[in-house]
Design a protein around this motif. Structure first.
Motif, mmCIF file in Angstrom:
data_model
loop_
_atom_site.group_PDB
_atom_site.id
_atom_site.type_symbol
_atom_site.label_atom_id
_atom_site.label_comp_id
_atom_site.label_asym_id
_atom_site.label_seq_id
_atom_site.Cartn_x
_atom_site.Cartn_y
_atom_site.Cartn_z
ATOM 1 N N SER A 1 0.833 -1.210 0.000
ATOM 2 C CA SER A 1 0.000 0.000 0.000
ATOM 3 C C SER A 1 0.864 1.255 0.000
ATOM 4 O O SER A 1 0.511 2.254 -0.641
ATOM 5 C CB SER A 1 -0.915 -0.010 1.232
ATOM 6 N N THR A 2 2.005 1.217 0.690
ATOM 7 C CA THR A 2 2.900 2.374 0.704
ATOM 8 C C THR A 2 3.504 2.602 -0.674
ATOM 9 O O THR A 2 3.587 3.754 -1.144
ATOM 10 C CB THR A 2 4.015 2.170 1.737
ATOM 11 N N ARG A 3 3.923 1.534 -1.339
ATOM 12 C CA ARG A 3 4.502 1.672 -2.679
ATOM 13 C C ARG A 3 3.456 2.159 -3.676
ATOM 14 O O ARG A 3 3.761 2.963 -4.573
ATOM 15 C CB ARG A 3 5.096 0.328 -3.131
ATOM 16 N N VAL A 4 2.215 1.694 -3.539
ATOM 17 C CA VAL A 4 1.132 2.162 -4.423
ATOM 18 C C VAL A 4 0.884 3.643 -4.212
ATOM 19 O O VAL A 4 0.713 4.418 -5.174
ATOM 20 C CB VAL A 4 -0.145 1.336 -4.177
ATOM 21 N N ALA A 5 0.840 4.071 -2.948
ATOM 22 C CA ALA A 5 0.632 5.491 -2.655
ATOM 23 C C ALA A 5 1.757 6.337 -3.231
ATOM 24 O O ALA A 5 1.522 7.441 -3.766
ATOM 25 C CB ALA A 5 0.531 5.700 -1.136
ATOM 26 N N LEU A 6 3.002 5.830 -3.177
ATOM 27 C CA LEU A 6 4.144 6.564 -3.729
ATOM 28 C C LEU A 6 4.038 6.665 -5.251
ATOM 29 O O LEU A 6 4.343 7.722 -5.841
ATOM 30 C CB LEU A 6 5.435 5.851 -3.325
ATOM 31 N N ALA A 7 3.567 5.604 -5.895
ATOM 32 C CA ALA A 7 3.386 5.639 -7.355
ATOM 33 C C ALA A 7 2.290 6.626 -7.735
ATOM 34 O O ALA A 7 2.414 7.367 -8.735
ATOM 35 C CB ALA A 7 3.056 4.240 -7.865
ATOM 36 N N LEU A 8 1.208 6.666 -6.969
ATOM 37 C CA LEU A 8 0.141 7.632 -7.230
ATOM 38 C C LEU A 8 0.641 9.058 -7.069
ATOM 39 O O LEU A 8 0.257 9.967 -7.834
ATOM 40 C CB LEU A 8 -1.041 7.369 -6.298
ATOM 41 N N MET A 9 1.500 9.276 -6.065
ATOM 42 C CA MET A 9 2.100 10.603 -5.888
ATOM 43 C C MET A 9 2.903 11.010 -7.117
ATOM 44 O O MET A 9 2.851 12.168 -7.560
ATOM 45 C CB MET A 9 3.018 10.617 -4.659
ATOM 46 N N ALA A 10 3.674 10.062 -7.656
ATOM 47 C CA ALA A 10 4.487 10.370 -8.834
ATOM 48 C C ALA A 10 3.607 10.729 -10.032
ATOM 49 O O ALA A 10 3.886 11.699 -10.758
ATOM 50 C CB ALA A 10 5.375 9.169 -9.165
ATOM 51 N N LEU A 11 2.531 9.979 -10.250
ATOM 52 C CA LEU A 11 1.616 10.279 -11.360
ATOM 53 C C LEU A 11 0.929 11.616 -11.147
ATOM 54 O O LEU A 11 0.800 12.425 -12.091
ATOM 55 C CB LEU A 11 0.578 9.164 -11.482
ATOM 56 N N LEU A 12 0.476 11.861 -9.921
ATOM 57 C CA LEU A 12 -0.212 13.115 -9.626
ATOM 58 C C LEU A 12 0.721 14.301 -9.787
ATOM 59 O O LEU A 12 0.349 15.348 -10.346
ATOM 60 C CB LEU A 12 -0.776 13.055 -8.211
ATOM 61 N N THR A 13 1.967 14.168 -9.306
ATOM 62 C CA THR A 13 2.942 15.253 -9.435
ATOM 63 C C THR A 13 3.237 15.553 -10.901
ATOM 64 O O THR A 13 3.307 16.729 -11.302
ATOM 65 C CB THR A 13 4.241 14.882 -8.704
ATOM 66 N N THR B 1 4.994 27.439 -9.663
ATOM 67 C CA THR B 1 5.288 26.979 -8.308
ATOM 68 C C THR B 1 4.932 25.507 -8.084
ATOM 69 O O THR B 1 5.398 24.892 -7.121
ATOM 70 C CB THR B 1 4.536 27.843 -7.283
ATOM 71 N N TRP B 2 4.118 24.953 -8.985
ATOM 72 C CA TRP B 2 3.750 23.543 -8.830
ATOM 73 C C TRP B 2 4.950 22.620 -9.097
ATOM 74 O O TRP B 2 4.935 21.459 -8.704
ATOM 75 C CB TRP B 2 2.611 23.187 -9.781
ATOM 76 N N LEU B 3 5.971 23.164 -9.758
ATOM 77 C CA LEU B 3 7.153 22.345 -10.026
ATOM 78 C C LEU B 3 7.884 21.931 -8.746
ATOM 79 O O LEU B 3 8.628 20.941 -8.739
ATOM 80 C CB LEU B 3 8.116 23.109 -10.946
ATOM 81 N N TRP B 4 7.676 22.678 -7.654
ATOM 82 C CA TRP B 4 8.351 22.336 -6.399
ATOM 83 C C TRP B 4 7.731 21.117 -5.720
ATOM 84 O O TRP B 4 8.197 20.682 -4.661
ATOM 85 C CB TRP B 4 8.328 23.537 -5.447
ATOM 86 N N PHE B 5 6.680 20.568 -6.352
ATOM 87 C CA PHE B 5 6.159 19.311 -5.834
ATOM 88 C C PHE B 5 7.118 18.149 -6.100
ATOM 89 O O PHE B 5 7.052 17.122 -5.422
ATOM 90 C CB PHE B 5 4.796 19.007 -6.462
ATOM 91 N N PHE B 6 7.994 18.333 -7.098
ATOM 92 C CA PHE B 6 8.957 17.265 -7.378
ATOM 93 C C PHE B 6 9.954 17.077 -6.224
ATOM 94 O O PHE B 6 10.224 15.934 -5.828
ATOM 95 C CB PHE B 6 9.695 17.532 -8.690
ATOM 96 N N PRO B 7 10.547 18.145 -5.662
ATOM 97 C CA PRO B 7 11.395 17.930 -4.470
ATOM 98 C C PRO B 7 10.630 17.310 -3.302
ATOM 99 O O PRO B 7 11.188 16.505 -2.544
ATOM 100 C CB PRO B 7 11.893 19.336 -4.125
ATOM 101 N N LEU B 8 9.337 17.676 -3.158
ATOM 102 C CA LEU B 8 8.534 17.039 -2.113
ATOM 103 C C LEU B 8 8.361 15.544 -2.392
ATOM 104 O O LEU B 8 8.445 14.709 -1.474
ATOM 105 C CB LEU B 8 7.159 17.710 -2.028
ATOM 106 N N LEU B 9 8.126 15.231 -3.662
ATOM 107 C CA LEU B 9 8.046 13.819 -4.038
ATOM 108 C C LEU B 9 9.378 13.125 -3.756
ATOM 109 O O LEU B 9 9.414 11.963 -3.307
ATOM 110 C CB LEU B 9 7.687 13.694 -5.520
ATOM 111 N N GLY B 10 10.501 13.811 -3.992
ATOM 112 C CA GLY B 10 11.820 13.253 -3.685
ATOM 113 C C GLY B 10 11.983 12.950 -2.205
ATOM 114 O O GLY B 10 12.572 11.929 -1.828
ATOM 115 N N LEU B 11 11.450 13.823 -1.340
ATOM 116 C CA LEU B 11 11.500 13.562 0.099
ATOM 117 C C LEU B 11 10.762 12.262 0.446
ATOM 118 O O LEU B 11 11.253 11.439 1.229
ATOM 119 C CB LEU B 11 10.874 14.731 0.857
ATOM 120 N N ALA B 12 9.582 12.108 -0.136
ATOM 121 C CA ALA B 12 8.800 10.902 0.141
ATOM 122 C C ALA B 12 9.506 9.654 -0.388
ATOM 123 O O ALA B 12 9.542 8.613 0.276
ATOM 124 C CB ALA B 12 7.408 11.029 -0.470
#
Length: 404
Positions: free
Chosen positions: A87-99, A109-120
């Motif tokens: 479930s954690t890996r699925v949530a991380l994949a959904l984050m990548a698609l959403l980002t 400013t939405w481009l800064w979601f990529f560093p946030l995705l990197g943190l996750a």
């Protein structure tokens, strides 16, 4: 090898749970440590509130979904079981698609979601795949940012890679520190258990032998007193000496400083057997032995002679020590007729403990009925030759004489 070396070891402090506490290390990190980084999305939220973002409903739902997934992922990243869950890996994949979808659609400013995705990603992924994933994520962030910001995309790509790598490194180090602390606590717990086991074995071997000798000599003094007062006084004097020696040995056992001499134990065995009405025959031949080896063999002599005095009903007991440059063998044989159940090998704490001690030193111990009746205890140990410095010829047998 218990009781053979001088030690000054400190028993670790135990907590209320019975486990050792090396340090007050505080609480382990959790997902709260990564929540403040959500402030990187404040620019997108501000533009959304001010109406500068097209399709605000889609953007708002996207922002809410991203924050929810981020919080879900980072709070599951600090426990191995939940971090590696599907479930954690699925949530991380959904984050990548959403980002990817939000940054392609809105940029800025939405481009800064990529560093946030990197943190996750850095919080969840460990091991060899991390490098490839961090590099691929940075390339994806830089490519999307290039179409919106041009050369400024380098900042987005670098920030994404840095946030992924640094987060993974810090959390991996934190995991390693926690594992080291857990290992140190386990080692401290085992050290306490080992010291307790050594202490209980030493007390059993010391007191069992000493009390048996005192009882035997007291009975001898009682029998001799009516007809030979001088002989009775000799036995009483021996009881006093045995008692004083026992007090010294118990103090040494408590502090872990006890060292023994095989010759001393053989002398004590001769005296105890004689007082019990058992004819002793003691023979020692071979090379001098290292102190550690003598200590172990001394314990065997104590335990075997104690069993002869207490259980065997024997009239004769033979003790022999034969050592070569490689092995030493100690044999204690009696001609007793006591039932085998009184001396069944391995049933007593003494024989069992000695078997474990000798096995830890690379030796062995066997105990059982002799081929000609009676009972036999045999111990073997590897030896390290000691420079004799003018002592007896290693090949010359030595009959050890004792006071009768």
């Amino acid at each position: 090898m218990a009781g053979t070396k001088k030690r000054n070891c400190r028993i670790p402090e135990l907590g209320k749970s019975g486990k050792s506490r090396p340090d007050d290390v505080g609480h382990p990190p959790s997902g709260f440590a990564l929540l403040p980084w959500l402030l990187m999305g404040m620019g997108s939220f501000s533009n959304l509130v001010q109406g500068r973002t097209p399709n605000p409903l889609i953007a708002g739902l996207g922002l809410l979904a991203f924050n929810s997934l981020y919080i879900y992922v980072v709070f599951r990243a600090f426990a191995k079981e939940t971090r590696e869950a599907r479930s954690t890996r699925v949530a991380l994949a959904l984050m990548a698609l959403l980002t990817s979808g939000l940054t392609i659609g809105y940029g800025d400013t939405w481009l800064w979601f990529f560093p946030l995705l990197g943190l996750a990603v850095g919080a969840v992924v460990r091991g060899k795949p991390l490098g490839r994933i961090a590099l691929g994520l940075s390339v994806l962030a830089g490519t999307i940012a290039w179409f919106h910001e041009g050369w400024a995309a380098v900042n987005i790509a670098y920030g994404t890679f840095l946030s992924t790598a640094v987060t993974a490194a810090i959390l991996s180090l934190s995991d390693a520190v926690r594992e080291l602390r857990a290992a140190r606590e386990e080692l401290a717990r085992r050290a306490v258990e080992k010291e307790r086991l050594r202490f209980s074995r030493d007390l059993h071997d010391l007191l069992g032998h000493t009390l048996s000798v005192i009882v035997v000599k007291s009975e001898a003094a009682r029998r001799l007193a009516p007809r030979d007062l001088s002989a009775a006084l000799v036995q009483i004097s021996d009881i006093e000496s045995v008692g004083r020696q026992a007090l010294t040995e118990i103090r040494e056992a408590v502090t872990g400083y006890r060292e023994g001499s095989l010759d001393t134990e053989l002398d004590g065995a001769h005296s105890a057997l004689s007082a019990a009405g058992v004819e002793p025959a003691v023979r020692r031949s071979g090379i001098p032995l290292a102190p550690q080896t003598e200590v172990l063999l001394g314990w065997v002599v104590r335990e075997a002679v104690t069993n002869v005095v207490r259980h065997s009903g024997a009239t004769h007991c033979d003790i022999s020590v034969d050592s070569t440059s490689e092995r030493v063998r100690l044999t204690v044989t009696d001609d007793g007729t006591a039932p085998a159940t009184t001396q069944e090998p391995g049933t007593g704490t003494g024989i069992k403990g000695l078997t474990e001690r000798l096995a830890a030193a690379g030796g062995s111990l066997e105990a059982g009925q002799g081929s000609r009746g009676g009972f036999t205890v045999s111990a073997e140990l590897p030896v390290e030759p000691v420079d004799p410095l003018g002592l007896r010829d290693p090949g010359e047998p030595q009959l050890v004489s004792h006071r009768g």
